[in-house]
Design a protein around this motif. Sequence first.
Motif, short mmCIF file in Angstrom:
data_model
loop_
_atom_site.label_atom_id
_atom_site.label_comp_id
_atom_site.label_asym_id
_atom_site.label_seq_id
_atom_site.Cartn_x
_atom_site.Cartn_y
_atom_site.Cartn_z
N THR A 227 -2.87 2.94 -2.56
CA THR A 227 -2.46 3.14 -1.17
C THR A 227 -1.16 2.38 -0.93
O THR A 227 -0.69 1.63 -1.78
CB THR A 227 -3.53 2.64 -0.19
OG1 THR A 227 -3.76 1.24 -0.42
CG2 THR A 227 -4.84 3.38 -0.39
N GLU A 232 3.21 6.05 -1.45
CA GLU A 232 4.33 6.67 -0.73
C GLU A 232 5.47 7.01 -1.69
O GLU A 232 6.09 8.07 -1.57
CB GLU A 232 4.83 5.73 0.37
CG GLU A 232 5.96 6.32 1.19
CD GLU A 232 6.36 5.42 2.34
OE1 GLU A 232 7.57 5.35 2.66
OE2 GLU A 232 5.47 4.79 2.93
N LYS A 236 6.77 10.78 -2.32
CA LYS A 236 8.16 11.08 -2.00
C LYS A 236 8.86 11.74 -3.19
O LYS A 236 9.65 12.68 -3.03
CB LYS A 236 8.89 9.80 -1.60
CG LYS A 236 10.31 10.02 -1.10
CD LYS A 236 10.90 8.69 -0.61
CE LYS A 236 12.31 8.90 -0.05
NZ LYS A 236 12.89 7.62 0.44
N GLU A 259 -3.79 9.93 0.20
CA GLU A 259 -2.58 9.24 0.69
C GLU A 259 -1.36 10.14 0.56
O GLU A 259 -0.52 10.20 1.46
CB GLU A 259 -2.37 7.95 -0.11
CG GLU A 259 -3.35 6.85 0.22
CD GLU A 259 -3.02 6.14 1.52
OE1 GLU A 259 -1.85 5.79 1.74
OE2 GLU A 259 -3.95 5.94 2.32
N CYS A 260 -1.24 10.83 -0.57
CA CYS A 260 -0.10 11.73 -0.78
C CYS A 260 -0.12 12.89 0.21
O CYS A 260 0.93 13.24 0.78
CB CYS A 260 -0.13 12.27 -2.21
SG CYS A 260 0.31 11.06 -3.47
N TYR A 263 1.07 11.82 3.56
CA TYR A 263 2.52 11.64 3.57
C TYR A 263 3.22 13.00 3.62
O TYR A 263 4.16 13.19 4.41
CB TYR A 263 2.95 10.88 2.32
CG TYR A 263 4.44 10.64 2.24
CD1 TYR A 263 5.02 9.51 2.83
CD2 TYR A 263 5.29 11.53 1.58
CE1 TYR A 263 6.38 9.28 2.77
CE2 TYR A 263 6.65 11.32 1.51
CZ TYR A 263 7.20 10.19 2.11
OH TYR A 263 8.55 9.99 2.06
#
Length: 341
Positions: A227, A232, A236, A259-260, A263
Amino acid sequence: MTTLKDIARIAGVSVATVSLALNGKPEGRVSAEIVNKIEEIARKLNYQPDVNAQRLKGKKMPLVGLLVPNITNPFYAEMTKGIMDAGRQLGYHVVLFNADNSHESEAVAAEAFISMKVAGAIICGICDPGAEEERILETLSKAGIRVLMIDRSEWDGHWPRVMIDNFQAAYDSVKYLYKQGHRKIALIAAGWDLNILNNREMGYKKAMEDLGLDSSFIYRIPTYQLTGAGAEAVAKEVMSNLDRQTAVLVIPGDTLAIECILYWKSHGIRIPEDLSVVGFDNIYMCQVMDPPLTTVDQPKYEMGKGAMELLVQLIDQGSGQSCRQVYAHKIVERSTVKKID
């Protein structure tokens, strides 16, 4: 606190007689009638043995040590529940240590297990290709503690182990995406050596090779932390190369996949319309997130329960024989994979 003297006074027998009866060693010196009487009194008085006194006598306690890499990961929480439930049914208490993916913490836990005189230890450690963890396991074994590995273990390792076939699970995930029409399948993998993740990556590469697909689109998260900043950064990177893939398999686990997805959604990427995602582990959050996550299911609770049952068998047999108990995986289809016609 009730003592042996209290029970002896009520039963009208000696303390030695009570000790023999409650330790299961009457050896013909105490009648069955007296043993039953003593056990009944002990139950009524809620008698608990003096653990420290028994340790001083060098006795093994009905304790099992459990080491997990990250207790905040829902996968390990559910696995731990299975271990503890089975332990309770089998008469063992579980002492839990969180290693935080650190060999140093594993060594500290091993020292604690030895000092507590646990009967066995269930280890879900780092399990990297190095020798450091092997030395820790050997130290436990030399102290007379039965060692069993769960989840994080070498496929052909010599320690008793409970696991799934990680290679085949990743292989099957790629085949599933292929059947849904995907030909550009990327992989989010680990940036560190971990045997089970290495096996998953090999399964991905082999499936891509067998299907005649390009397996060069591999992204890596550089930290054990699934996490925050690490998640991130890898999300990204995938987003900046969105045209390279129509789907991504996330083998470090569902926590990272979720988490991805969060995002990507916050940056306008639609799941699964713009990118399909398959996770790994089938933690509870997969069902309640939006959209629900398609993932590889590991029977976490059942693996934990089976590990405790197997360890107790090894303790009772008085040997640390090698064996491998493999649980079946399956792909749970939800809503993060788009079918391409």
